[in-house]
Scaffold this motif. Sequence first.
Motif, mmCIF file in Angstrom:
data_model
loop_
_atom_site.group_PDB
_atom_site.id
_atom_site.type_symbol
_atom_site.label_atom_id
_atom_site.label_comp_id
_atom_site.label_asym_id
_atom_site.label_seq_id
_atom_site.Cartn_x
_atom_site.Cartn_y
_atom_site.Cartn_z
ATOM 1 N N PRO A 298 0.632 -1.103 -0.089
ATOM 2 C CA PRO A 298 -0.058 0.026 -0.016
ATOM 3 C C PRO A 298 1.080 1.148 0.002
ATOM 4 O O PRO A 298 1.776 1.053 0.302
ATOM 5 C CB PRO A 298 -0.746 0.107 1.178
ATOM 6 N N SER A 299 0.320 2.181 -0.393
ATOM 7 C CA SER A 299 1.057 3.647 -0.635
ATOM 8 C C SER A 299 1.670 4.079 0.677
ATOM 9 O O SER A 299 2.779 5.054 0.850
ATOM 10 C CB SER A 299 0.266 4.683 -1.478
ATOM 11 N N SER A 300 1.056 3.809 2.002
ATOM 12 C CA SER A 300 1.477 4.172 3.276
ATOM 13 C C SER A 300 2.967 3.302 3.621
ATOM 14 O O SER A 300 3.805 3.723 4.418
ATOM 15 C CB SER A 300 0.596 4.012 4.643
ATOM 16 N N LYS B 55 -2.245 2.464 -4.918
ATOM 17 C CA LYS B 55 -2.924 3.625 -4.185
ATOM 18 C C LYS B 55 -4.424 3.238 -4.079
ATOM 19 O O LYS B 55 -5.153 3.469 -3.479
ATOM 20 C CB LYS B 55 -2.442 4.754 -4.691
ATOM 21 N N LYS B 56 -4.849 2.863 -5.515
ATOM 22 C CA LYS B 56 -6.366 2.884 -5.864
ATOM 23 C C LYS B 56 -6.549 1.453 -6.062
ATOM 24 O O LYS B 56 -5.836 0.500 -6.434
ATOM 25 C CB LYS B 56 -6.732 3.766 -6.984
ATOM 26 N N ALA B 57 -8.017 0.901 -6.115
ATOM 27 C CA ALA B 57 -8.383 -0.163 -6.521
ATOM 28 C C ALA B 57 -7.983 -0.604 -8.006
ATOM 29 O O ALA B 57 -8.224 0.163 -8.859
ATOM 30 C CB ALA B 57 -9.945 -0.055 -6.387
ATOM 31 N N THR C 197 -7.969 -3.711 -3.364
ATOM 32 C CA THR C 197 -8.928 -2.857 -2.947
ATOM 33 C C THR C 197 -8.236 -1.454 -3.106
ATOM 34 O O THR C 197 -9.219 -0.527 -3.082
ATOM 35 C CB THR C 197 -9.635 -3.282 -1.609
ATOM 36 N N GLY C 198 -7.051 -1.415 -3.218
ATOM 37 C CA GLY C 198 -6.434 -0.064 -3.080
ATOM 38 C C GLY C 198 -6.268 0.000 -1.512
ATOM 39 O O GLY C 198 -6.802 -0.646 -0.733
ATOM 40 N N GLU C 199 -5.596 1.225 -1.275
ATOM 41 C CA GLU C 199 -5.309 1.538 0.231
ATOM 42 C C GLU C 199 -6.381 2.204 0.856
ATOM 43 O O GLU C 199 -6.961 3.407 0.321
ATOM 44 C CB GLU C 199 -3.931 2.367 0.281
ATOM 45 N N LEU D 24 -15.542 -3.843 1.812
ATOM 46 C CA LEU D 24 -16.799 -4.575 0.895
ATOM 47 C C LEU D 24 -16.969 -3.889 -0.627
ATOM 48 O O LEU D 24 -17.056 -4.335 -1.470
ATOM 49 C CB LEU D 24 -17.844 -5.105 1.587
ATOM 50 N N ASP D 25 -17.288 -2.501 -0.206
ATOM 51 C CA ASP D 25 -17.914 -1.712 -1.448
ATOM 52 C C ASP D 25 -16.470 -1.642 -2.498
ATOM 53 O O ASP D 25 -16.717 -1.644 -3.658
ATOM 54 C CB ASP D 25 -17.968 -0.435 -0.997
ATOM 55 N N ALA D 26 -15.233 -1.559 -1.992
ATOM 56 C CA ALA D 26 -14.140 -1.392 -2.691
ATOM 57 C C ALA D 26 -14.019 -2.876 -3.631
ATOM 58 O O ALA D 26 -13.791 -2.777 -4.880
ATOM 59 C CB ALA D 26 -12.907 -1.333 -2.082
ATOM 60 N N ALA D 27 -14.215 -3.852 -3.078
ATOM 61 C CA ALA D 27 -14.138 -5.165 -3.663
ATOM 62 C C ALA D 27 -15.287 -5.359 -4.662
ATOM 63 O O ALA D 27 -15.069 -5.900 -5.502
ATOM 64 C CB ALA D 27 -14.161 -6.320 -2.509
ATOM 65 N N LYS D 28 -16.622 -4.927 -4.272
ATOM 66 C CA LYS D 28 -17.766 -5.064 -5.010
ATOM 67 C C LYS D 28 -17.571 -4.357 -6.504
ATOM 68 O O LYS D 28 -18.311 -4.785 -7.236
ATOM 69 C CB LYS D 28 -18.971 -4.545 -4.301
ATOM 70 N N GLN D 29 -16.659 -3.398 -6.603
ATOM 71 C CA GLN D 29 -16.524 -3.044 -8.076
ATOM 72 C C GLN D 29 -15.940 -4.060 -9.037
ATOM 73 O O GLN D 29 -16.193 -4.189 -10.205
ATOM 74 C CB GLN D 29 -15.146 -1.997 -7.789
ATOM 75 N N PHE D 30 -15.513 -5.214 -8.495
ATOM 76 C CA PHE D 30 -15.325 -6.276 -9.346
ATOM 77 C C PHE D 30 -16.026 -7.222 -9.358
ATOM 78 O O PHE D 30 -15.900 -8.626 -10.176
ATOM 79 C CB PHE D 30 -13.676 -6.777 -8.812
ATOM 80 N N GLY D 31 -17.196 -7.205 -8.741
ATOM 81 C CA GLY D 31 -18.159 -8.385 -8.659
ATOM 82 C C GLY D 31 -19.098 -8.744 -7.337
ATOM 83 O O GLY D 31 -18.623 -8.064 -6.437
#
Length: 224
Positions: free
Chosen positions: A90-92, A117-119, A129-131, A162-169
């Motif tokens: 992750p970017s941190s 940095k991003k999904a 999922t990105g950071e 969960l929302d970040a992962a749901k971008q992919f299905g």
Amino acid sequence: MKITIVYDNTAFREDLQADWGFSALIEVENTPKVLFDTGGNGRILLSNMEKLRIDPSSIEEVFISHPHLDHTGGLSEFLKVANIIKIYVPSSLGLKVAEPSVHLHPRSARVNEVILKKAQKIHENVFSTGELEGIEQSMGVITEKGIVLIVGCSHPYMGYILDAAKQFGKIYAIIGGMHGFSEFELFKDLELICPTHCTQHKAELKRLYPEKYIEGGAGKIIEI
């Protein structure tokens, strides 16, 4: 796909050592093997790998969820015996400027450090999922049954993960550390739940979702 928990607070197999931290080997067809996190102690990580008949030199990539020592402490020892091509961070966490405990070993000078940095997808069926919330990323694997989400500690709000992962299905399963997560209704549509490491409410998750719940622990193998 196949997930082998290598390092966890508990041991699924009696011959493996339990210790505070988390690491899992992720194997996906037609994709390089990925070690998700490296636990807190390199000696324990490599010992468990040997007993699980996992050859470190066969693992080409490492995915670091966040910079806490119980997830990065085994990295230095692991890199001494591995042939890693990429480390996703992750970017941190820039490993070259991180704490000495996670510095790259000289033998691994050819490692390509990829800062996420991003999904985004890192392979055709594997994504980050990105950071989230400036500290942690999770890994998702796209399968025919849905997304299998692997989490380190779930420091960010679970809804964001969960929302970040749901971008992919649609999410099929979640495996990993879930810290103090208690909004259990967020998991109502999942089919498999395997809480590990720092999860504080395992008993509640098991009681609410007995048919979906799977015990973790070092040595546990999950095939999907």
